[in-house]
Design an enzyme around this catalytic site. Structure first.
Site, PDB file in Angstrom:
ATOM      1  N   CYS A 240      -6.958   3.067  -1.739  1.00  0.00           N
ATOM      2  CA  CYS A 240      -5.704   2.450  -1.279  1.00  0.00           C
ATOM      3  C   CYS A 240      -5.194   3.266  -0.095  1.00  0.00           C
ATOM      4  O   CYS A 240      -5.855   3.340   0.930  1.00  0.00           O
ATOM      5  CB  CYS A 240      -4.683   2.336  -2.411  1.00  0.00           C
ATOM      6  SG  CYS A 240      -4.263   3.887  -3.230  1.00  0.00           S
ATOM      7  N   ARG A 245      -2.635   3.590  -6.274  1.00  0.00           N
ATOM      8  CA  ARG A 245      -2.885   2.181  -6.596  1.00  0.00           C
ATOM      9  C   ARG A 245      -4.361   1.943  -6.901  1.00  0.00           C
ATOM     10  O   ARG A 245      -4.709   1.132  -7.763  1.00  0.00           O
ATOM     11  CB  ARG A 245      -2.432   1.291  -5.435  1.00  0.00           C
ATOM     12  CG  ARG A 245      -0.933   1.163  -5.296  1.00  0.00           C
ATOM     13  CD  ARG A 245      -0.552   0.356  -4.058  1.00  0.00           C
ATOM     14  NE  ARG A 245      -0.750   1.126  -2.835  1.00  0.00           N
ATOM     15  CZ  ARG A 245      -0.583   0.637  -1.602  1.00  0.00           C
ATOM     16  NH1 ARG A 245      -0.238  -0.634  -1.443  1.00  0.00           N
ATOM     17  NH2 ARG A 245      -0.759   1.408  -0.545  1.00  0.00           N
TER      18      ARG A 245
END
Length: 282
Positions: A240, A245
């Site tokens: 990410c 994430r």
């Protein structure tokens, strides 16, 4: 009856947690980015605070904590190697998933994520407290790091040369296209360039979740990732912007779907997008 997750023992539901708040065999950890507006405003009774920025990252090296720092954290929290840890937090369990990844990297075996995190617990009006549980120091000894769950810059470069690895960019479509370099709700640590690693598939992390923050069913997750031509036979690297994430998607692929070879590239776009000579696409 729907298909079960590949590893059912990595998730627990809020009703089960509510029934086990005083269970001596578990330890609840809330992992937050925004401690002031999350944990300190109220948390699950008996939950200990893990501050993502200071507790599992080393600011001086722009890296996760090392083995010694991890042992110090676990000892301060009173964690023993045999403890079952329940992780949850803000931002739909972004940072809980990151902690899950770090804890697995250092060999802690029994860990669950509370399905839905703070969002679901709050929506169900379950009990909260501002009282912090007592600190009972332990002596924790971590395992040697499991490099099988972590990808580095050279791993990604090698993947581009061999074209045998599935690269998954879990950021928003605007980040993937280079229109922005950070999500609006989380604007720090920009990269010099916008775009994505060549050949990466854009499958935003949030697509794995229902509206209440819980994970989608195994069938829905399989359809999502196989619809982007990802399959269990591949080596997969998720990334990410700073690795939090992508650890969420790493968790989904490795544990909920059981893909055998999945690594999280925590250097992610802030490393790749700032390196001289690294190719990018928009």
């Amino acid at each position: 009856m729907g298909k079960d997750y590949a590893n059912k023992d990595v998730l627990c539901e809020t009703d089960w947690v509510n029934d086990n708040l005083n269970n001596p065999d578990i330890k609840i950890l809330e992992v937050d980015y925004d401690v002031e507006n999350a944990y300190k405003e109220g948390h699950i009774p008996n939950a200990y605070m893990v501050w993502w920025r200071k507790d599992i990252n080393d600011d001086s090296t722009r890296d996760i904590i090392n083995k010694q720092q991890f042992e110090q954290l676990m000892s301060r929290l009173g964690v023993k190697k045999s403890d079952e840890l329940l992780l949850y937090g803000d931002f739909n369990n972004w940072f809980a998933a990151f902690a899950f990844w770090v804890f697995k990297y250092f060999g802690h075996e029994k860990i669950k994520i509370i399905n839905g995190g703070r969002k679901k617990w709050e929506s169900e009006n379950r009990p909260y407290t501002k009282d912090e549980p007592p600190q009972n120091q332990s002596v924790y000894k971590a395992s040697a790091p499991d490099e099988g769950v972590r990808a580095y810059l050279e791993d990604v470069k090698r993947a581009l040369r061999k074209q045998e690895v599935g690269l998954v960019d879990v950021r928003s479509p605007k980040e993937f296209k280079g229109e922005i370099t950070a999500p609006p709700e989380y604007p720090m640590e920009h990269a010099q360039r916008g775009g994505h690693i060549p050949g990466a598939k854009n499958i935003p992390w949030v697509q794995a979740l229902n509206d209440d923050g819980t994970f989608k069913s195994a069938e829905e997750l399989e359809k999502l990732y196989q619809g982007h031509e990802l399959n269990p036979d591949q080596h997969i690297i998720t990334y990410c912007r700073i690795g939090e994430r992508s650890s969420h998607t790493w968790f989904v692929l490795k544990y909920l779907l059981g893909y055998p070879s999945v690594k999280n590239y925590d250097g992610s776009w802030t490393e790749w997008g700032n390196m001289i000579g690294n190719p990018i696409e928009k």
